[in-house]
Design an enzyme around this catalytic site. Structure first.
Site, PDB file in Angstrom:
ATOM      1  N   LYS A 195      37.390 -21.962  15.557  1.00 18.58           N
ATOM      2  CA  LYS A 195      37.115 -20.896  16.543  1.00 18.58           C
ATOM      3  C   LYS A 195      35.994 -21.339  17.476  1.00 18.58           C
ATOM      4  O   LYS A 195      36.098 -21.218  18.709  1.00 18.58           O
ATOM      5  CB  LYS A 195      36.701 -19.625  15.815  1.00 18.58           C
ATOM      6  N   ASN A 196      34.924 -21.894  16.890  1.00 10.69           N
ATOM      7  CA  ASN A 196      33.727 -22.170  17.679  1.00 10.69           C
ATOM      8  C   ASN A 196      33.800 -23.471  18.475  1.00 10.69           C
ATOM      9  O   ASN A 196      32.855 -23.805  19.193  1.00 10.69           O
ATOM     10  CB  ASN A 196      32.482 -22.135  16.789  1.00 10.69           C
ATOM     11  N   CYS A 237      24.022  -8.182  17.957  1.00 12.80           N
ATOM     12  CA  CYS A 237      25.157  -7.891  17.080  1.00 12.80           C
ATOM     13  C   CYS A 237      24.566  -7.649  15.693  1.00 12.80           C
ATOM     14  O   CYS A 237      23.361  -7.644  15.498  1.00 12.80           O
ATOM     15  CB  CYS A 237      26.157  -9.051  17.069  1.00 12.80           C
ATOM     16  N   ASP A 290      26.756 -19.905   8.842  1.00 17.80           N
ATOM     17  CA  ASP A 290      28.043 -19.197   8.799  1.00 17.80           C
ATOM     18  C   ASP A 290      28.705 -19.259   7.428  1.00 17.80           C
ATOM     19  O   ASP A 290      29.730 -18.619   7.222  1.00 17.80           O
ATOM     20  CB  ASP A 290      29.015 -19.766   9.849  1.00 17.80           C
ATOM     21  N   ARG A 349      20.257 -12.002  19.143  1.00 17.19           N
ATOM     22  CA  ARG A 349      21.105 -12.957  19.850  1.00 17.19           C
ATOM     23  C   ARG A 349      20.711 -13.098  21.327  1.00 17.19           C
ATOM     24  O   ARG A 349      21.514 -12.867  22.230  1.00 17.19           O
ATOM     25  CB  ARG A 349      22.577 -12.584  19.716  1.00 17.19           C
ATOM     26  N   ARG A 359      38.611 -11.666  13.564  1.00 18.38           N
ATOM     27  CA  ARG A 359      37.976 -12.353  14.693  1.00 18.38           C
ATOM     28  C   ARG A 359      37.906 -13.851  14.427  1.00 18.38           C
ATOM     29  O   ARG A 359      37.969 -14.642  15.354  1.00 18.38           O
ATOM     30  CB  ARG A 359      36.553 -11.818  14.913  1.00 18.38           C
TER      31      ARG A 359
HETATM   32  C1  EPZ Z   1      26.860 -20.118  17.513  1.00 16.27           C
HETATM   33  O1  EPZ Z   1      26.239 -18.921  17.957  1.00 16.27           O
HETATM   34  C2  EPZ Z   1      28.112 -19.693  16.741  1.00 16.27           C
HETATM   35  N1  EPZ Z   1      29.011 -18.982  17.632  1.00 16.27           N
HETATM   36  C3  EPZ Z   1      27.694 -18.802  15.565  1.00 16.27           C
HETATM   37  O2  EPZ Z   1      28.878 -18.510  14.835  1.00 16.27           O
HETATM   38  C4  EPZ Z   1      26.746 -19.597  14.661  1.00 16.27           C
HETATM   39  O3  EPZ Z   1      26.319 -18.761  13.611  1.00 16.27           O
HETATM   40  C5  EPZ Z   1      25.533 -20.064  15.483  1.00 16.27           C
HETATM   41  O4  EPZ Z   1      25.988 -20.828  16.623  1.00 16.27           O
HETATM   42  C6  EPZ Z   1      24.589 -20.936  14.673  1.00 16.27           C
HETATM   43  O5  EPZ Z   1      25.274 -22.032  14.178  1.00 16.27           O
HETATM   44  C7  EPZ Z   1      29.774 -19.707  18.502  1.00 16.27           C
HETATM   45  O6  EPZ Z   1      29.714 -20.925  18.551  1.00 16.27           O
HETATM   46  C8  EPZ Z   1      30.717 -18.929  19.366  1.00 16.27           C
HETATM   47  P1  EPZ Z   1      22.572 -20.152  18.592  1.00 16.27           P
HETATM   48  P2  EPZ Z   1      25.056 -18.983  19.060  1.00 16.27           P
HETATM   49  O7  EPZ Z   1      22.347 -19.973  20.038  1.00 16.27           O
HETATM   50  O8  EPZ Z   1      25.259 -20.115  19.954  1.00 16.27           O
HETATM   51  C9  EPZ Z   1      18.249 -18.358  19.024  1.00 16.27           C
HETATM   52  C10 EPZ Z   1      30.419 -17.130  13.755  1.00 16.27           C
HETATM   53  O9  EPZ Z   1      30.346 -16.488  12.705  1.00 16.27           O
HETATM   54  N2  EPZ Z   1      18.481 -18.351  20.479  1.00 16.27           N
HETATM   55  O10 EPZ Z   1      22.793 -21.525  18.053  1.00 16.27           O
HETATM   56  O11 EPZ Z   1      24.924 -17.614  19.635  1.00 16.27           O
HETATM   57  C11 EPZ Z   1      19.114 -17.354  18.276  1.00 16.27           C
HETATM   58  O12 EPZ Z   1      18.491 -16.081  18.274  1.00 16.27           O
HETATM   59  C12 EPZ Z   1      29.277 -17.116  14.742  1.00 16.27           C
HETATM   60  O13 EPZ Z   1      31.411 -17.841  14.101  1.00 16.27           O
HETATM   61  C13 EPZ Z   1      17.441 -17.957  21.313  1.00 16.27           C
HETATM   62  O14 EPZ Z   1      16.352 -17.607  20.874  1.00 16.27           O
HETATM   63  O15 EPZ Z   1      23.807 -19.259  18.145  1.00 16.27           O
HETATM   64  C14 EPZ Z   1      19.205 -17.952  16.894  1.00 16.27           C
HETATM   65  O16 EPZ Z   1      18.060 -17.573  16.158  1.00 16.27           O
HETATM   66  C15 EPZ Z   1      28.169 -16.196  14.280  1.00 16.27           C
HETATM   67  N3  EPZ Z   1      17.668 -17.955  22.660  1.00 16.27           N
HETATM   68  C16 EPZ Z   1      19.159 -19.460  17.144  1.00 16.27           C
HETATM   69  O17 EPZ Z   1      18.706 -19.622  18.495  1.00 16.27           O
HETATM   70  C17 EPZ Z   1      18.860 -18.330  23.208  1.00 16.27           C
HETATM   71  O18 EPZ Z   1      18.988 -18.330  24.454  1.00 16.27           O
HETATM   72  C18 EPZ Z   1      20.491 -20.153  17.025  1.00 16.27           C
HETATM   73  O19 EPZ Z   1      21.393 -19.425  17.820  1.00 16.27           O
HETATM   74  C19 EPZ Z   1      19.902 -18.712  22.340  1.00 16.27           C
HETATM   75  C20 EPZ Z   1      19.684 -18.722  20.974  1.00 16.27           C
END
Ligand code: EPZ
Length: 418
Positions: free
Chosen positions: A22-23, A116, A304, A121, A397
């Site tokens: 998915k990702n 969420c 995840d 996020r 999803r």
């Molecule tokens: C991706 O989300 C995945 N989703 C998530 O999978 C996964 O849990 C996550 O990466 C971590 O591996 C997709 O790829 C579509 P991040 P993402 O930005 O990109 C902070 C699932 O179950 N952050 O890597 O949204 C954030 O708060 C989903 O398939 C900021 O502070 O996660 C978090 O603490 C759930 N500012 C950390 O970074 C930003 O601008 C990592 O988040 C962006 C992120």
């Protein structure tokens, strides 16, 4: 709303084929906005989130054609540049349209994804990075309004290694003027899969999979053919299920090199694991040993799979300390697992799981994608009747026909319309 029902207690045995990731599929479908012509994508999973991004992109004038397992994506006639709230609120990853729309169209209006169940996020790193590439951004009535004449290369350091943040900027940078150097990037396999797709389109990218990615802007891109990598989180979910039920399962069509952190923990918990080129055989132990866990960005243990591994620890011998370091609120599954008899104590971002001999069936509520998977796993071993997992649209999803795959492995599991 559908629900899944499970009569637990049966060990899982047999082979299961993993679907596309998915990702990886989400950013790769978004990348098709970068140029006209028909892209051919294979191994795209049949998931709600994929339907959602297709719906949003169709509103922008993109056409999709499903042909015997190949998804054809054509964005010749791009008309709009707005991703509306009513669709974005169902899938935060819609923010991945921002980079490609700016690269192709010079403007984008994307609903702020909002938080969420698992955390706030934020997307501040996405926006800060795009601003450094010359994009004008203002937030207004819950929308990100972004516009740029010509994107320009920039040196960008991510305070946090963000997966979709890295992906958004990669897509914005491939036709920017000059060189973009991204530092402290995410290293997940899905990043590399996107980079492979972008290179097939003619992009000049190196360093993906490390913490520094260098992108040199090119004039033009071309449509590409690409096969999506297997879903390492779905694969890991089946591996944990095999260990939990004391079964003997071969997870086929996976990339063992994407599962190293999980395999290390499953072996520590007593599972027997045999690795082949594109499959992993997991034999569950008679006694599950407790194992401490800390989630980390790739190649560490994936956040995840935290909820699913916690379900395993609920029936382990001894105590397990699980630390969630990526998201601030990713223990929602705990209250539902407790309803099934689990003994879990939360203290901030740490959960202390005291292993029990058994879990008990109960009606439980799915709250987010991976939490719902952990409840299904708990139901597979729960005793005393039927476990009913409600609101499984969360599950749909990110998992393609999960109950059918578990049924084929011998589980007593079925779906009912509510
Ligand atoms: C991706 O989300 C995945 N989703 C998530 O999978 C996964 O849990 C996550 O990466 C971590 O591996 C997709 O790829 C579509 P991040 P993402 O930005 O990109 C902070 C699932 O179950 N952050 O890597 O949204 C954030 O708060 C989903 O398939 C900021 O502070 O996660 C978090 O603490 C759930 N500012 C950390 O970074 C930003 O601008 C990592 O988040 C962006 C992120």
């Amino acid at each position: 709303m559908d629900k899944i029902l499970i009569k637990g207690g049966k060990p899982l045995n047999g082979n299961v084929k993993v679907s596309g990731a998915k990702n990886a599929a989400l950013p790769i479908i978004a990348a098709c906005l970068l140029t006209g012509g028909s892209h051919q994508l294979q191994n795209v999973p049949l998931l709600r989130d994929i339907d959602t991004i297709k719906r949003i992109m169709s509103k922008l004038g993109v056409t999709f054609r499903d042909e015997k397992g190949t998804l054809e994506v054509n964005s010749d006639d791009l008309q709009g540049h707005e991703a509306p709230y009513d669709l974005v609120k169902t899938m935060r990853a819609s923010i991945l349209l921002l980079g490609p729309l700016l690269a192709r169209y010079g403007s984008a209006k994307i609903s702020l994804p909002g938080g969420c169940a698992i955390g706030a996020r934020p997307i501040n790193l996405h926006l800060k990075s795009l601003a450094s590439m010359g994009v004008d951004i203002y937030l207004d009535h819950g929308y990100v309004n972004a516009s740029v004449g010509q994107l320009k290369g920039a040196d960008i350091f991510f305070d946090v290694a963000t997966v979709t943040g890295t992906e958004n900027i990669m897509m914005a940078a491939v036709t920017a003027r000059g060189k973009t150097v991204l530092k402290n990037t995410a290293k997940e396999p899905e990043i590399r899969d996107l980079a492979d797709m972008l290179r097939s389109m003619g992009a000049d990218i190196e360093g993906d999979g490390t913490d520094t990615i260098i992108i040199r802007g090119v004039e033009d891109l071309r449509p590409a053919r690409h096969t999506i990598i297997p879903d390492r989180i779905e694969a890991g979910t089946f591996m944990i299920a095999a260990a939990m039920t004391g079964g003997h399962v071969t997870v086929e069509g996976c990339r063992p090199e994407h599962q190293e952190a999980l395999m290390e923990k499953l072996e520590a918990a007593g599972a027997n694991i045999k690795v082949k080129e594109d499959s992993v055989l997991v034999r569950g132990p008679d006694t599950i040993e407790s194992v401490d866990l800390k989630t980390m960005p790739f190649p560490g243990f994936p956040t995840d799979l935290q909820a699913q591994f916690m379900a395993l620890m609920c029936i382990a011998k001894g105590w397990s300390m699980i630390r969630e370091t990526v998201f601030e609120n990713r223990f929602i599954h705990v209250s539902e697992l407790r309803r099934m008899g689990a003994d879990i104590e939360i203290n901030g971002n740490q959960a202390l799981v005291r292993g029990k001999d058994r879990l008990f069936s109960a009606p439980v509520m799915a709250t987010d994608l991976r939490a719902s998977a952990s409840l299904v796993l708990a139901g597979l071993v729960a005793e005393g009747g039927r476990t009913e997992v409600q609101r499984i649209y969360h599950l749909d999803r990110g998992y393609e026909a999960l109950e059918k795959k578990f049924k084929n492995l011998g589980a007593n599991i079925w779906r009912e319309k509510e």
